[in-house]
Scaffold this motif. Structure first.
Motif, PDB file in Angstrom:
ATOM      1  N   GLN A 161       0.844  -1.105  -0.038  1.00  0.00           N
ATOM      2  CA  GLN A 161      -0.158  -0.139   0.194  1.00  0.00           C
ATOM      3  C   GLN A 161       0.829   1.242   0.080  1.00  0.00           C
ATOM      4  OE1 GLN A 161      -2.861  -0.635   3.114  1.00  0.00           O
ATOM      5  NE2 GLN A 161      -4.053  -2.209   1.948  1.00  0.00           N
ATOM      6  N   THR A 162       2.234   1.291   0.557  1.00  0.00           N
ATOM      7  CA  THR A 162       2.942   2.311   0.359  1.00  0.00           C
ATOM      8  C   THR A 162       3.457   2.247  -1.170  1.00  0.00           C
ATOM      9  OG1 THR A 162       3.953   2.034   2.683  1.00  0.00           O
ATOM     10  CG2 THR A 162       5.274   3.194   0.873  1.00  0.00           C
ATOM     11  N   PHE A 163       4.051   1.464  -1.764  1.00  0.00           N
ATOM     12  CA  PHE A 163       4.229   1.048  -3.091  1.00  0.00           C
ATOM     13  C   PHE A 163       3.096   1.888  -4.003  1.00  0.00           C
ATOM     14  CE2 PHE A 163       7.511  -2.458  -2.489  1.00  0.00           C
ATOM     15  CZ  PHE A 163       8.263  -1.467  -1.597  1.00  0.00           C
ATOM     16  N   LEU A 164       1.897   1.641  -3.604  1.00  0.00           N
ATOM     17  CA  LEU A 164       0.800   2.102  -4.677  1.00  0.00           C
ATOM     18  C   LEU A 164       0.913   3.654  -5.067  1.00  0.00           C
ATOM     19  CD1 LEU A 164      -2.387  -0.004  -3.247  1.00  0.00           C
ATOM     20  CD2 LEU A 164      -1.377  -0.002  -5.672  1.00  0.00           C
ATOM     21  N   SER A 218      -2.735  -6.782  -5.359  1.00  0.00           N
ATOM     22  CA  SER A 218      -2.361  -5.517  -5.055  1.00  0.00           C
ATOM     23  C   SER A 218      -2.530  -4.388  -5.796  1.00  0.00           C
ATOM     24  CB  SER A 218      -0.609  -5.702  -4.732  1.00  0.00           C
ATOM     25  OG  SER A 218       0.000  -5.927  -6.101  1.00  0.00           O
ATOM     26  N   GLY A 219      -2.670  -4.482  -7.053  1.00  0.00           N
ATOM     27  CA  GLY A 219      -2.762  -3.387  -8.176  1.00  0.00           C
ATOM     28  C   GLY A 219      -1.511  -2.815  -8.590  1.00  0.00           C
ATOM     29  N   LEU A 220      -0.430  -3.638  -8.332  1.00  0.00           N
ATOM     30  CA  LEU A 220       0.916  -3.023  -8.665  1.00  0.00           C
ATOM     31  C   LEU A 220       1.630  -4.129  -9.776  1.00  0.00           C
ATOM     32  CD1 LEU A 220       2.223  -3.325  -4.927  1.00  0.00           C
ATOM     33  CD2 LEU A 220       2.223  -0.968  -6.634  1.00  0.00           C
ATOM     34  N   PHE A 237      16.731  -2.342  -2.811  1.00  0.00           N
ATOM     35  CA  PHE A 237      16.542  -3.661  -2.083  1.00  0.00           C
ATOM     36  C   PHE A 237      15.774  -3.413  -0.870  1.00  0.00           C
ATOM     37  CE2 PHE A 237      20.435  -3.846  -4.744  1.00  0.00           C
ATOM     38  CZ  PHE A 237      20.250  -5.107  -5.487  1.00  0.00           C
ATOM     39  N   ALA A 238      14.443  -3.365  -1.236  1.00  0.00           N
ATOM     40  CA  ALA A 238      13.747  -3.105  -0.116  1.00  0.00           C
ATOM     41  C   ALA A 238      13.273  -4.595   0.670  1.00  0.00           C
ATOM     42  CB  ALA A 238      12.202  -2.689  -0.500  1.00  0.00           C
ATOM     43  N   ASP A 239      13.106  -4.375   2.109  1.00  0.00           N
ATOM     44  CA  ASP A 239      12.625  -5.466   2.817  1.00  0.00           C
ATOM     45  C   ASP A 239      11.217  -5.129   3.418  1.00  0.00           C
ATOM     46  OD1 ASP A 239      14.970  -6.995   2.704  1.00  0.00           O
ATOM     47  OD2 ASP A 239      16.048  -6.237   4.515  1.00  0.00           O
ATOM     48  N   ASP A 240      10.459  -5.997   3.716  1.00  0.00           N
ATOM     49  CA  ASP A 240       9.191  -5.989   4.077  1.00  0.00           C
ATOM     50  C   ASP A 240       8.821  -5.454   5.290  1.00  0.00           C
ATOM     51  OD1 ASP A 240       9.712  -8.198   5.008  1.00  0.00           O
ATOM     52  OD2 ASP A 240       8.114  -9.584   4.357  1.00  0.00           O
ATOM     53  N   ASP A 241       9.829  -5.451   6.275  1.00  0.00           N
ATOM     54  CA  ASP A 241       9.787  -5.428   7.778  1.00  0.00           C
ATOM     55  C   ASP A 241      10.306  -3.785   8.008  1.00  0.00           C
ATOM     56  OD1 ASP A 241      12.485  -5.906   7.520  1.00  0.00           O
ATOM     57  OD2 ASP A 241      12.402  -7.323   9.270  1.00  0.00           O
ATOM     58  N   ASN A 242      10.596  -3.043   6.742  1.00  0.00           N
ATOM     59  CA  ASN A 242      11.131  -1.644   7.182  1.00  0.00           C
ATOM     60  C   ASN A 242       9.695  -0.631   7.095  1.00  0.00           C
ATOM     61  OD1 ASN A 242      13.633  -2.424   7.530  1.00  0.00           O
ATOM     62  ND2 ASN A 242      14.264  -1.955   5.639  1.00  0.00           N
ATOM     63  N   THR A 243       9.824   0.529   7.422  1.00  0.00           N
ATOM     64  CA  THR A 243       9.011   1.702   7.071  1.00  0.00           C
ATOM     65  C   THR A 243       9.571   2.670   6.346  1.00  0.00           C
ATOM     66  OG1 THR A 243       8.021   1.280   9.307  1.00  0.00           O
ATOM     67  CG2 THR A 243       7.551   3.453   8.184  1.00  0.00           C
ATOM     68  N   SER A 284       9.107   6.307   4.059  1.00  0.00           N
ATOM     69  CA  SER A 284       8.488   7.607   3.588  1.00  0.00           C
ATOM     70  C   SER A 284       8.552   7.659   2.098  1.00  0.00           C
ATOM     71  CB  SER A 284       9.394   8.654   4.136  1.00  0.00           C
ATOM     72  OG  SER A 284       9.023  10.178   3.421  1.00  0.00           O
ATOM     73  N   LEU A 285       7.398   8.127   1.460  1.00  0.00           N
ATOM     74  CA  LEU A 285       7.030   8.093   0.024  1.00  0.00           C
ATOM     75  C   LEU A 285       8.245   9.172  -0.239  1.00  0.00           C
ATOM     76  CD1 LEU A 285       3.264   8.395  -0.249  1.00  0.00           C
ATOM     77  CD2 LEU A 285       5.007   6.547  -0.707  1.00  0.00           C
TER      78      LEU A 285
END
Length: 249
Positions: A22-25, A52-54, A106-112, A114-115
């Motif tokens: 939902q961040t990536f959207l 996801s719509g991605l 290289f994104a991890d799914d457990d980080n937060t 900012s757009l």
């Protein structure tokens, strides 16, 4: 382009993937490469991505047994996600052209995230860098910048590493990655040297591109979801009254 590696069996996985998707959207022109550490792609992840719509690519590659953590091992004992990140790089080399302009993160799914971070990395020419919050036993780690150039790093743990940075703290131009076909993460790298094993083959410290207000603004954090405590669930299971396994969490 963003790659994300997944470790199966984590109860928080679906929740974290939903948060991340939902961040990536909100990020324009993004293609999400998701690599599961598993022999087969899971239905849970496949369904989530499809809904996801991605724009995405779903891959899988199991970590070799000799490199897998045992249940009793601390998570820092062996490098995690190395072969999965390399699988993402391989996919890019097989499916993208050198003339194509894009950025790999290289994104991890457990980080937060900012757009604003994705706006910053979009202008990467070679390797761009920024601070990471709540990492390395510090409030933040960051590159030190003078006159627009990286001259060192603010970090407390193994500061003599060639690139003492966290995986969340840099992005690489796709063209640079494709032009250096041998560049990859080293699964045998010493603890803390995984990032350096890739970056050393791509760039010098002087060539790093500081972003995020000359590395003075934190736009990504290692928040990491707490492992759920299921004591009551375990007690009910012993009585044959565990929660309905048909309900996906």
């Amino acid at each position: 382009f963003l790659s994300c590696l997944l470790f199966p069996g984590r109860l928080v996985q679906k929740a974290e993937l939903i948060r991340l998707s939902q961040t990536f959207l909100h990020v324009k022109k993004l293609h999400w490469i998701v690599v599961e550490d598993a022999a087969n792609r899971s239905k849970l992840v496949a369904d989530l991505l499809a809904q996801s719509g991605l724009s995405y690519t779903h891959l899988n590659l199991p970590t070799p047994t000799i490199y897998k953590l045992r249940e009793s091992d601390p998570n820092w004992l062996k490098p995690r996600g190395v072969e999965q990140r390399n699988r993402g790089i391989q996919w890019l080399r097989e499916n993208r052209e050198l003339s194509e302009e894009a950025v790999v993160y290289f994104a991890d799914d457990d980080n937060t995230y900012s757009l604003k971070l994705f706006d910053e990395m979009r202008w990467t020419k070679r390797v761009s860098v920024w601070p990471v919050g709540l990492v390395g036993g510090l409030r933040f780690e960051r590159p030190l910048v003078e006159n627009g150039k990286v001259v060192g790093f603010y970090t407390a743990w193994k500061p003599n590493r060639p690139f003492p940075m966290d995986m969340a703290g840099f992005a690489v131009a796709l063209q640079l990655l494709l032009a250096n076909r041998e560049a990859r993460f080293d699964i045998n790298a010493e603890r803390g040297y995984l990032e350096s094993s890739l970056l050393q083959s791509l760039v010098s410290i002087e060539e790093l591109e500081p972003r995020a207000n000359n590395c003075n603004t934190v736009l990504v954090w290692h928040t990491r979801a707490e492992k759920p405590k299921l004591k009551q669930e375990d007690l009910l299971l012993k009585e044959g009254k565990g929660s309905d396994v048909r309900i996906e969490v």
